[in-house]
Design an enzyme around this catalytic site. Sequence first.
Site, short mmCIF file in Angstrom:
data_model
loop_
_atom_site.label_atom_id
_atom_site.label_comp_id
_atom_site.label_asym_id
_atom_site.label_seq_id
_atom_site.Cartn_x
_atom_site.Cartn_y
_atom_site.Cartn_z
N ALA A 121 155.69 -46.43 -54.76
CA ALA A 121 155.52 -46.44 -56.18
C ALA A 121 154.41 -45.57 -56.70
O ALA A 121 154.47 -44.99 -57.82
CB ALA A 121 155.62 -47.84 -56.84
N GLU B 246 142.95 -47.17 -54.94
CA GLU B 246 143.45 -48.12 -53.95
C GLU B 246 142.19 -48.76 -53.26
O GLU B 246 141.25 -48.28 -53.04
CB GLU B 246 143.99 -47.09 -52.77
CG GLU B 246 144.14 -47.86 -51.38
CD GLU B 246 145.32 -48.91 -51.45
OE1 GLU B 246 144.87 -50.26 -51.05
OE2 GLU B 246 146.23 -48.77 -51.93
N ASN C 248 151.37 -51.59 -48.16
CA ASN C 248 152.50 -52.14 -47.45
C ASN C 248 153.32 -50.89 -47.26
O ASN C 248 154.31 -51.06 -46.17
CB ASN C 248 153.19 -53.18 -48.25
CG ASN C 248 152.42 -54.52 -48.27
OD1 ASN C 248 151.67 -54.88 -47.16
ND2 ASN C 248 152.49 -55.31 -49.18
N GLY D 138 159.57 -50.14 -42.59
CA GLY D 138 160.31 -49.73 -41.55
C GLY D 138 160.81 -48.14 -41.67
O GLY D 138 161.66 -47.88 -41.10
N GLY D 139 160.42 -47.79 -43.02
CA GLY D 139 160.94 -46.35 -43.08
C GLY D 139 162.53 -46.25 -43.65
O GLY D 139 162.96 -45.11 -43.39
N ARG E 227 169.17 -60.74 -46.05
CA ARG E 227 168.10 -61.51 -45.63
C ARG E 227 167.92 -62.84 -45.92
O ARG E 227 167.40 -63.60 -45.07
CB ARG E 227 166.82 -60.58 -46.17
CG ARG E 227 166.73 -59.35 -45.52
CD ARG E 227 165.66 -58.56 -46.35
NE ARG E 227 165.16 -57.06 -45.71
CZ ARG E 227 164.40 -56.28 -45.97
NH1 ARG E 227 163.85 -56.41 -47.28
NH2 ARG E 227 164.17 -55.17 -45.46
N GLU F 59 156.88 -53.36 -56.29
CA GLU F 59 156.73 -54.79 -55.72
C GLU F 59 155.95 -55.77 -56.81
O GLU F 59 156.58 -56.70 -57.17
CB GLU F 59 156.34 -55.27 -54.65
CG GLU F 59 156.70 -56.35 -54.01
CD GLU F 59 156.07 -56.86 -52.57
OE1 GLU F 59 156.33 -57.93 -52.19
OE2 GLU F 59 155.47 -55.78 -51.96
#
Length: 500
Positions: free
Chosen positions: A48, A68, A76, A81-82, A328, A466
């Site tokens: 993002a 950052e 993250n 996992g791409g 999930r 997120e």
Amino acid sequence: MSSRRSFLKYGAALTATGLTVSMPANAAKDAPQWDEEVDVLVIGSGFAGLSCALNAKREGLGNILVLEKMQVIGGNSAINGGWFAVPRNPVQLAQGINDDSPEELVKDQLIAARGMGDEAKLRKIANHALDSYNLCVESGVKFKKDFNIQVGGHNKARAVRTQHGTGGDITSKLYEVAKAEGVDFRLQHFIEDLVVENDVVTGVVVRRGYRFPDEKTGHTLRIKARKGVILASGGFTRNMKLRAMVDPSLDPTLDGTNHLGATGEAMLSAMGHGALAVHLNMIQTGHWGSPDEGGFGWSNALLSIGWHQGISVSVLSGKRYMNERADRLYCSTRIMANRYEDGSPAYPLVFINYDKYGNDERVTRALRDEMAWKVDSLEEMAEKFNVPVAELKKTVARWNEQVKQGVDPDFDRKMDTAEELKAPFVVSRIWPKVHYCMGGLKTDIDGRVLSAKTLEPMKGLYAAGEVSGGTHGEARLSSCACLEGLAMGFIVPKAIKADA
């Protein structure tokens, strides 16, 4: 340079726990003295943050600064996992799947959300899926050749994956492009607080030279953002005190997939200044976690085979206990129901055919790192993991018949990728890990953070990824975090431009 003491007369300070803010949003009556001014300030450098920064630059919003708090770019996002959900992506179309669309994706997401998702926002994000994919390709991101599969909770094969199976393939390239186009990046900058003047978020107080996790390191700066502050700072799954407060039911012994700095200070600062928070108790676990490795790990890659071509069985009964391809929340709940009488985890097994996948990198690495094992028979598997052997044999025999028939009457699993299981096998253990916060700051569909007092946008404050909450409801589908972060990077800069 002003001291930390002098700042406290202008802004609110976080307590040592990082959970509360000590001053109201409009406490400062005098304008603070700024050490630096930029046009747009982005907090966080994951999907993002990088997409917002790059697109803000391309929208002509002026000088863009990304802060950052850790020592590396990516957050993250760099260790995920791409996976990337993209309706009507080129590989999908080449596979002959012509009936997918952003609307189809949203339908799947709303089912997973269980009545709690933000349909309008999900739709806006889905409509930017191809834009986000093209941004990656044009930035030099490589995706696995001819790879597009159906992942848990989706009704179509629409998930592509990066070449090396990691989000770092995306974050590294977007960083390079953004840097080349003039975006400024600074590491080790800890967000101490937002600065609010006359109900407008005008900047931040940061500690430059911060060395995680020592909050006493570095020195204080005040940076003004003339057009807006974008929070893209991620979730709070590593803030154990906050996690326990908002969801006491979440097993505190669960490992997590996020980096240790995912503790949510920027979100908490916004809340202290009146930002509306939603769904904080909706914390998602990744059902592909392995108890035999720490952090995000490699199990996610291995189980991209296991969930599709193999099965999962309980060590207690030797039987299947779930639809391995469901979302999930469903899978994590079913997995964590496997416990011994004393309540300790009875780690279920997932296994696939060794002869077909033994040379696959996902398998060779898992075997090398001893988070998966090769067994030559069901008897060996049963002995190694203390599984009732007779029931295990019955389960595999029943499964193989179901594969031949193409139906799963036990759990209604889609069987298009299912394979008959024949020894030898690759077997691994699974247990969920805390993975993603569905809750965070409530925004409108364009990323403007809403005020808890007025339920209207707070001037000057935006959120993407997120750290924003209420989008996915009770469960976020796999491959949609990458989509959301990148897509909001197109949406938020346009909102800032309109507001400015």
